[in-house]
Write a protein that holds these residues in place. Sequence first.
Motif, PDB file in Angstrom:
ATOM      1  N   ARG A  69     -17.378 -37.444  26.383  1.00  0.00           N
ATOM      2  CA  ARG A  69     -17.066 -38.747  26.981  1.00  0.00           C
ATOM      3  C   ARG A  69     -17.860 -38.953  28.277  1.00  0.00           C
ATOM      4  O   ARG A  69     -18.377 -40.046  28.532  1.00  0.00           O
ATOM      5  N   ALA A  70     -17.972 -37.912  29.081  1.00  0.00           N
ATOM      6  CA  ALA A  70     -18.721 -38.032  30.334  1.00  0.00           C
ATOM      7  C   ALA A  70     -20.205 -38.267  30.080  1.00  0.00           C
ATOM      8  O   ALA A  70     -20.858 -39.010  30.819  1.00  0.00           O
ATOM      9  N   ILE A  71     -20.750 -37.662  29.045  1.00  0.00           N
ATOM     10  CA  ILE A  71     -22.166 -37.847  28.722  1.00  0.00           C
ATOM     11  C   ILE A  71     -22.408 -39.243  28.168  1.00  0.00           C
ATOM     12  O   ILE A  71     -23.368 -39.929  28.549  1.00  0.00           O
ATOM     13  N   ALA A  72     -21.544 -39.690  27.260  1.00  0.00           N
ATOM     14  CA  ALA A  72     -21.698 -41.020  26.666  1.00  0.00           C
ATOM     15  C   ALA A  72     -21.395 -42.128  27.661  1.00  0.00           C
ATOM     16  O   ALA A  72     -21.971 -43.216  27.593  1.00  0.00           O
ATOM     17  N   ASN A  73     -20.469 -41.859  28.594  1.00  0.00           N
ATOM     18  CA  ASN A  73     -20.148 -42.767  29.693  1.00  0.00           C
ATOM     19  C   ASN A  73     -19.754 -44.167  29.213  1.00  0.00           C
ATOM     20  O   ASN A  73     -20.411 -45.159  29.537  1.00  0.00           O
ATOM     21  N   PRO A  74     -18.647 -44.273  28.455  1.00  0.00           N
ATOM     22  CA  PRO A  74     -18.230 -45.585  27.951  1.00  0.00           C
ATOM     23  C   PRO A  74     -17.604 -46.455  29.038  1.00  0.00           C
ATOM     24  O   PRO A  74     -16.935 -45.956  29.945  1.00  0.00           O
ATOM     25  N   ASP A  75     -17.820 -47.749  28.922  1.00  0.00           N
ATOM     26  CA  ASP A  75     -17.150 -48.703  29.797  1.00  0.00           C
ATOM     27  C   ASP A  75     -15.666 -48.723  29.425  1.00  0.00           C
ATOM     28  O   ASP A  75     -15.324 -48.921  28.258  1.00  0.00           O
ATOM     29  N   PRO A  76     -14.750 -48.538  30.395  1.00  0.00           N
ATOM     30  CA  PRO A  76     -13.320 -48.478  30.058  1.00  0.00           C
ATOM     31  C   PRO A  76     -12.772 -49.780  29.505  1.00  0.00           C
ATOM     32  O   PRO A  76     -11.742 -49.788  28.827  1.00  0.00           O
ATOM     33  N   ARG A  77     -13.446 -50.890  29.757  1.00  0.00           N
ATOM     34  CA  ARG A  77     -12.953 -52.179  29.269  1.00  0.00           C
ATOM     35  C   ARG A  77     -13.520 -52.531  27.903  1.00  0.00           C
ATOM     36  O   ARG A  77     -12.793 -52.971  27.015  1.00  0.00           O
ATOM     37  N   THR A  78     -14.825 -52.345  27.733  1.00  0.00           N
ATOM     38  CA  THR A  78     -15.474 -52.776  26.493  1.00  0.00           C
ATOM     39  C   THR A  78     -15.723 -51.639  25.514  1.00  0.00           C
ATOM     40  O   THR A  78     -15.929 -51.886  24.323  1.00  0.00           O
ATOM     41  N   GLY A  79     -15.741 -50.397  26.013  1.00  0.00           N
ATOM     42  CA  GLY A  79     -16.064 -49.265  25.162  1.00  0.00           C
ATOM     43  C   GLY A  79     -17.547 -49.032  24.972  1.00  0.00           C
ATOM     44  O   GLY A  79     -17.953 -48.038  24.353  1.00  0.00           O
ATOM     45  N   TYR A  80     -18.369 -49.948  25.494  1.00  0.00           N
ATOM     46  CA  TYR A  80     -19.821 -49.774  25.359  1.00  0.00           C
ATOM     47  C   TYR A  80     -20.264 -48.529  26.126  1.00  0.00           C
ATOM     48  O   TYR A  80     -19.890 -48.328  27.284  1.00  0.00           O
TER      49      TYR A  80
END
Length: 345
Positions: free
Chosen positions: A47-58
């Motif tokens: 999750r830290a590597i992918a770094n998703p936006d907490p609102r959109t998931g992008y």
Amino acid sequence: MGTSPTSFFQPAEWQPHRACWLAFPSHEALWGDLLPRVRAEFTALCRAIANPDPRTGYCYGEPLNILVLDEAGEREAQSLLGALQPQFHRVPFGDIWLRDTAPITLVNEQGDRQLLCLPFNGWGKKYELAGDAELAPRLARLMGLPYRTLSLTLEGGALEVDGEGTCLSTQQCLLNPNRNPGVTVAEVEAHLRDALGVEKVLWIESGLANDHTDGHIDTLVRFVAPATVVCMLPWSREDPNYDVLSAIYQQLQQLTDARGRSLTIIPLPSPGIVTSTQGEILPASYVNFYIANTTVVVPTYGTEADAKAVAAIAELFPSRTTIGLSARTLLEGGGAFHCITQQEL
């Protein structure tokens, strides 16, 4: 670097990545009751590597390529990681230490890519697991890139480059008779210059206590910028690595890189004593961080030095978000975040 534009070299880790390759923790025979906790730490790292936006998931970080053993393993990995939109690949592998078993990406100034496969013998025949020795060429074929194989036996965690002609490694690992019996320093350096496109190899003598990798450099010294390295210093005489870490700090002060520059040395605290569930001292290291596209993920171990180490590393990467995450259970297997990742450039 003194090479032609068509010459291939290994870039520094802080250069942009196309993806990160990892292997989903799958072997109950290896991890036993620790497997659920290992998977939790693995998931947090992804999750830290992918770094998703907490609102959109992008995901703003880097794409994930994750090895799984079979359909059941893919379902389990999907349940934990599916929101990060990884690519899963059903490939045989022995365990999760892809830093040592996956191929290294090389590039040239024209933007061409080539993969370097390292002959792997289970860290000096200590842990020979089915699938590991064949993994690098298997992944190279999966990636569809040309590849070549180094004639030395070693692992990716034994090599640290600045992308400007300098390589760091340890004599304890590369000159060890359990990997390359009878090889000389000059022979090793010649192989590394040719394979990695480096001009100069800087040697550290030995590594951490109870490190089954025989002193991988990625637990000892890392480049964070050209001519700039981090290492650890012991908190007290009770540190199990007091002598080793003190010696490394002294050795680094005598070294110059391929361009003749003295190294800027940035000390981090050592985690101190971290023990296994059986009470054995483990090779805990804050230097085993992974530099991703938008984040730097630092392993923590539940010691009083955790916060100080994470804060110190954050200062070195102002354009990235530095995240400290527990690698305490991973360390039971012998390594941390850098050990289980391999960047594709």
